[in-house]
Design a protein around this motif. Structure first.
Motif, PDB file in Angstrom:
ATOM      1  N   PRO A 130      -0.259   7.472   1.728  1.00  0.00           N
ATOM      2  CA  PRO A 130       0.940   8.311   1.881  1.00  0.00           C
ATOM      3  C   PRO A 130       2.202   7.473   2.014  1.00  0.00           C
ATOM      4  N   SER A 131       3.276   7.985   1.489  1.00  0.00           N
ATOM      5  CA  SER A 131       4.554   7.284   1.594  1.00  0.00           C
ATOM      6  C   SER A 131       5.094   7.365   3.018  1.00  0.00           C
ATOM      7  N   PHE A 132       6.059   6.522   3.304  1.00  0.00           N
ATOM      8  CA  PHE A 132       6.688   6.563   4.620  1.00  0.00           C
ATOM      9  C   PHE A 132       7.380   7.902   4.839  1.00  0.00           C
ATOM     10  N   ALA A 133       7.984   8.465   3.788  1.00  0.00           N
ATOM     11  CA  ALA A 133       8.686   9.745   3.932  1.00  0.00           C
ATOM     12  C   ALA A 133       7.718  10.865   4.262  1.00  0.00           C
ATOM     13  N   VAL A 134       6.525  10.838   3.644  1.00  0.00           N
ATOM     14  CA  VAL A 134       5.515  11.851   3.948  1.00  0.00           C
ATOM     15  C   VAL A 134       5.035  11.702   5.382  1.00  0.00           C
ATOM     16  N   ARG A 177      14.922   6.603  10.761  1.00  0.00           N
ATOM     17  CA  ARG A 177      16.094   7.019   9.984  1.00  0.00           C
ATOM     18  C   ARG A 177      15.733   7.533   8.590  1.00  0.00           C
ATOM     19  N   ILE A 178      14.449   7.550   8.268  1.00  0.00           N
ATOM     20  CA  ILE A 178      14.013   8.064   6.971  1.00  0.00           C
ATOM     21  C   ILE A 178      13.991   9.586   7.015  1.00  0.00           C
ATOM     22  N   PRO A 179      14.627  10.270   6.062  1.00  0.00           N
ATOM     23  CA  PRO A 179      14.534  11.735   6.038  1.00  0.00           C
ATOM     24  C   PRO A 179      13.087  12.157   5.769  1.00  0.00           C
ATOM     25  N   PRO A 180      12.527  13.059   6.570  1.00  0.00           N
ATOM     26  CA  PRO A 180      11.150  13.515   6.327  1.00  0.00           C
ATOM     27  C   PRO A 180      11.017  14.189   4.969  1.00  0.00           C
ATOM     28  N   ALA A 181       9.898  13.945   4.300  1.00  0.00           N
ATOM     29  CA  ALA A 181       9.646  14.596   3.015  1.00  0.00           C
ATOM     30  C   ALA A 181       9.463  16.085   3.218  1.00  0.00           C
ATOM     31  N   CYS A 206       0.815  -1.223   0.000  1.00  0.00           N
ATOM     32  CA  CYS A 206       0.000   0.000   0.000  1.00  0.00           C
ATOM     33  C   CYS A 206       0.846   1.270   0.000  1.00  0.00           C
ATOM     34  N   HIS A 207       1.898   1.284   0.798  1.00  0.00           N
ATOM     35  CA  HIS A 207       2.705   2.488   0.989  1.00  0.00           C
ATOM     36  C   HIS A 207       4.021   2.392   0.234  1.00  0.00           C
ATOM     37  N   MET A 208       4.498   3.557  -0.219  1.00  0.00           N
ATOM     38  CA  MET A 208       5.840   3.617  -0.767  1.00  0.00           C
ATOM     39  C   MET A 208       6.820   3.650   0.405  1.00  0.00           C
TER      40      MET A 208
END
Length: 270
Positions: free
Chosen positions: A193-197, A257-261, A177-179
């Motif tokens: 929504p993506s994980f970054a979003v 650790r994912i940079p926020p969109a 479902c999610h990117m």
């Protein structure tokens, strides 16, 4: 002629009176009773530099008396190029205090700023000051909007755990479902929504920690030892997402650790 007893007694009384007079004079001099020394009271005021664009609105004539009424501190308004303890400007330095006239306005303190100026700054950025700013109107319309309460930033939250394993699990369980990453860009549902979003949300950690309780996840998610098994009469509509708490912790470590969109500036309504 020998002095009589009366004369001796009179002399003693005079000496005592003289001693008392000298003592009183010393005390009076030290206390400033006889020679008055004016006492200079500490000034309960300060100067604030203000640009003409704000001074001409009448906003400060509304705002400053409300502060002075509560504190007894008087603020003298001067031009923004004059010497002052505080300066109000549209520059991006200092503390943001309110928005209006198409700009964001900041308060900057100068060297040796007195305690009264700092008190005004704290009042203006506190609950009462922000409500006072929002209440100002011209022709029934709000002109200025108080700045949001400033929260100290302790830096990005990085959760412990196996982030590499977490990324693998996120792709496996969430990638339908999610990117999750670039590898899942073309295999996701566009409306999800993506994980970054989601990482850019202020409450991202709570959302991911409790995702299994947020719709639509309860209909197809099972967390071992946390969620109840599916009702036999209401099975999962899709292949269930099944994981343990340890696997969820690994996913959280990866997400942290994912940079926020970068979603750009928030939309402003006029």
């Amino acid at each position: 002629m020998k002095p009589t007893l009366a004369d001796l007694a009179s002399n003693v009384r005079e000496e005592r009176v003289g001693c008392r007079a000298l003592i009183f004079l010393a005390v009076a001099l030290s206390a400033g009773i006889l020679f008055h020394k004016p006492v200079i009271a500490q000034s309960r005021s300060f100067r604030m530099g203000v640009p003409n664009a704000i001074a001409e609105t009448g906003f400060l004539q509304y705002l400053l008396p409300r502060f002075s009424l509560k504190t007894g501190i008087r603020i003298e308004i001067v031009g923004d190029t004059e010497t002052s303890e505080l300066s109000l400007s549209e520059g991006a330095s200092g503390v943001a205090v309110f928005s209006g006239l198409g700009k964001t306005w900041f308060l900057m303190t100068h060297e040796e700023t007195n305690e009264h100026a700092i008190r005004f700054r704290d009042w203006l950025t506190g609950d009462i000051g922000r409500r006072t700013v929002d209440a100002f109107q011209e022709d029934g319309k709000q002109v200025f909007t108080a700045a949001l309460e400033q929260v100290e930033d302790d830096g990005p939250v990085v959760l412990s755990g196996d982030a590499i394993r977490g990324e693998e699990l996120a792709v496996l369980h969430c990638g339908r479902c999610h990117m999750v990453n670039e590898a899942t860009r073309l295999t996701t549902i566009g409306s999800s929504p993506s994980f970054a979003v989601m990482r850019s949300f202020s409450d991202w950690q709570m959302r991911f920690e409790a995702f299994f309780a947020l719709n639509p996840h309860p209909a197809f998610t099972v967390i071992d030892g946390v969620t109840e098994p599916f009702d036999i009469s209401r099975p999962s509509p899709i292949v269930p997402v099944q994981m343990t708490l340890e696997e969820l912790e690994a996913i959280l470590a990866f997400v942290s650790r994912i940079p926020p969109a970068d979603l750009g500036a928030p939309i402003q309504y006029q």
